[in-house]
Design an enzyme around this catalytic site. Structure first.
Site, mmCIF file in Angstrom:
data_model
loop_
_atom_site.group_PDB
_atom_site.id
_atom_site.type_symbol
_atom_site.label_atom_id
_atom_site.label_comp_id
_atom_site.label_asym_id
_atom_site.label_seq_id
_atom_site.Cartn_x
_atom_site.Cartn_y
_atom_site.Cartn_z
ATOM 1 N N LYS A 1 0.853 -1.228 0.083
ATOM 2 C CA LYS A 1 0.215 -0.046 0.133
ATOM 3 C C LYS A 1 1.095 1.271 0.108
ATOM 4 C CE LYS A 1 -4.089 -2.469 2.066
ATOM 5 N NZ LYS A 1 -4.751 -2.382 3.264
ATOM 6 N N ASP B 1 -11.110 2.824 4.083
ATOM 7 C CA ASP B 1 -11.411 1.546 3.765
ATOM 8 C C ASP B 1 -13.054 1.367 3.710
ATOM 9 O OD1 ASP B 1 -9.145 -0.446 3.925
ATOM 10 O OD2 ASP B 1 -9.037 -0.080 5.920
ATOM 11 N N GLN C 1 -4.510 -1.532 9.314
ATOM 12 C CA GLN C 1 -4.497 -2.777 8.706
ATOM 13 C C GLN C 1 -5.035 -3.948 9.748
ATOM 14 O OE1 GLN C 1 -3.706 -3.359 5.527
ATOM 15 N NE2 GLN C 1 -4.054 -5.413 5.992
HETATM 16 N N1 GUN Z 1 -7.169 -6.831 5.962
HETATM 17 C C1 GUN Z 1 -7.555 -7.351 4.925
HETATM 18 N N2 GUN Z 1 -8.163 -6.642 4.039
HETATM 19 C C2 GUN Z 1 -7.993 -5.436 4.621
HETATM 20 C C3 GUN Z 1 -8.486 -4.172 3.936
HETATM 21 O O1 GUN Z 1 -9.036 -4.226 2.898
HETATM 22 N N3 GUN Z 1 -8.051 -2.948 4.992
HETATM 23 C C4 GUN Z 1 -7.683 -3.126 6.166
HETATM 24 N N4 GUN Z 1 -7.571 -2.113 6.721
HETATM 25 N N5 GUN Z 1 -7.310 -4.278 6.491
HETATM 26 C C5 GUN Z 1 -7.342 -5.386 5.795
#
Ligand code: GUN
Length: 284
Positions: free
Chosen positions: A52, A119, A96
């Site tokens: 990311k 998100d 995350q």
């Molecule tokens: N863990 C797995 N997928 C995601 C996501 O799309 N966002 C976040 N913050 N954590 C994740």
């Protein structure tokens, strides 16, 4: 013959658009920024967070990493989020998941300002999605809709079956397919006669988390199949929830793993972050 949906190509196009948007914002005096919180030492989370941050750099978004120790308490994490909610450098905030087990994830997600919730996990954004108001949409389902549109796959009036009812994929996916005027069925671990339902799907979206769970006899001829899985096969090779080799010949369109949904999820996070930055500019 089926068409293999090229998620990488669609994601590259979105990233190009994001780079242009980031330039525009900078020209207007706004440096777009994303705060990325990672708690603990989950190796998969580390890989996701690194990619990311790399993506942000590629398109000209500043990323600010907050790596907290495994022993972090919910209150400590809430304190950081409070601070980031008031930090003008952070247009977007993401924590995350999964966080270590002592962390109350609900409390954490609910404290992130809905206007910085790139998100799309905050209940306010979930509500906006379900009622059709503007808001942040979770990146994976939003990316799937972008892919369908790129390939001019019209969901209007189609039977769309989603396997999986998670807050991150299944539920928001159902809301988005409804918005596209599809007839939506959500299947899950308690669903009876799953194959009878999936065989009726014009558009099948698999978000199960089980290697090669979707087999050829579960597919309608000519179906569009979207594979959200990120699993490992018996040799440790990355693969999806769909038995691609046997399913693909029955499809009109199908996404591969890797190179399908994954790159789109990443691209949509950038797009959401730039939307947050732009919104910030217009309310300032
Ligand atoms: N863990 C797995 N997928 C995601 C996501 O799309 N966002 C976040 N913050 N954590 C994740």
């Amino acid at each position: 013959m089926y068409t293999k949906i090229d998620g990488k190509a669609v994601a590259a196009k979105i990233k190009d658009e994001c780079a242009l948007k980031a330039e525009e914002l900078k020209a207007r005096g706004k440096e777009p920024g994303l705060a990325v919180i990672i708690v603990g030492n989950n190796p998969a989370s580390r890989v996701y967070v690194n990619s990311k941050e790399r993506d942000c750099k590629e398109v000209g978004i500043n990323s600010y990493e907050y790596a907290l120790p495994e022993t972090t308490t919910t209150d400590e994490l809430l304190e950081l989020i409070e601070k980031l909610n008031n930090d003008v450098r952070a247009d977007g905030i993401l924590c995350q998941l999964p966080a270590p087990k002592q962390i109350d994830e609900k409390k954490v997600l609910n404290l992130i300002s809905p206007e910085k919730d790139v998100d799309g996990f905050h209940p306010v954004n979930v509500g906006r999605l379900v009622t059709g108001e503007k808001g942040f949409v979770p990146c994976t389902p939003a990316g799937i809709i972008e892919m369908l549109k790129y390939y001019s796959i019209d969901a209007d009036g189609k039977n769309s079956v989603i396997i999986g009812r998670s807050n991150i994929v299944g539920k928001p996916m159902a809301a988005l397919m409804l918005k596209e005027n599809a007839t939506v069925t959500v299947c899950h671990s308690h669903t009876k006669n799953l194959a009878d339902i999936t065989r009726n799907a014009d558009i099948l979206i698999a978000a199960v988390g089980k290697t090669k769970f979707v087999k050829a006899d579960m597919i309608k001829d000519g179906a569009v199949v979207i594979d959200v899985g990120m699993d490992r096969d018996e040799n440790g090779k990355l693969c999806g929830d769909v038995d691609f080799e046997n399913v693909a010949p029955k499809c009109s369109y199908i996404t591969p793993v890797p190179g399908g949904v994954g790159p789109m999820t990443r691209a949509m996070l950038l797009k959401n972050t730039l939307t947050a930055a732009k919104n910030f500019m217009s309310v300032k």
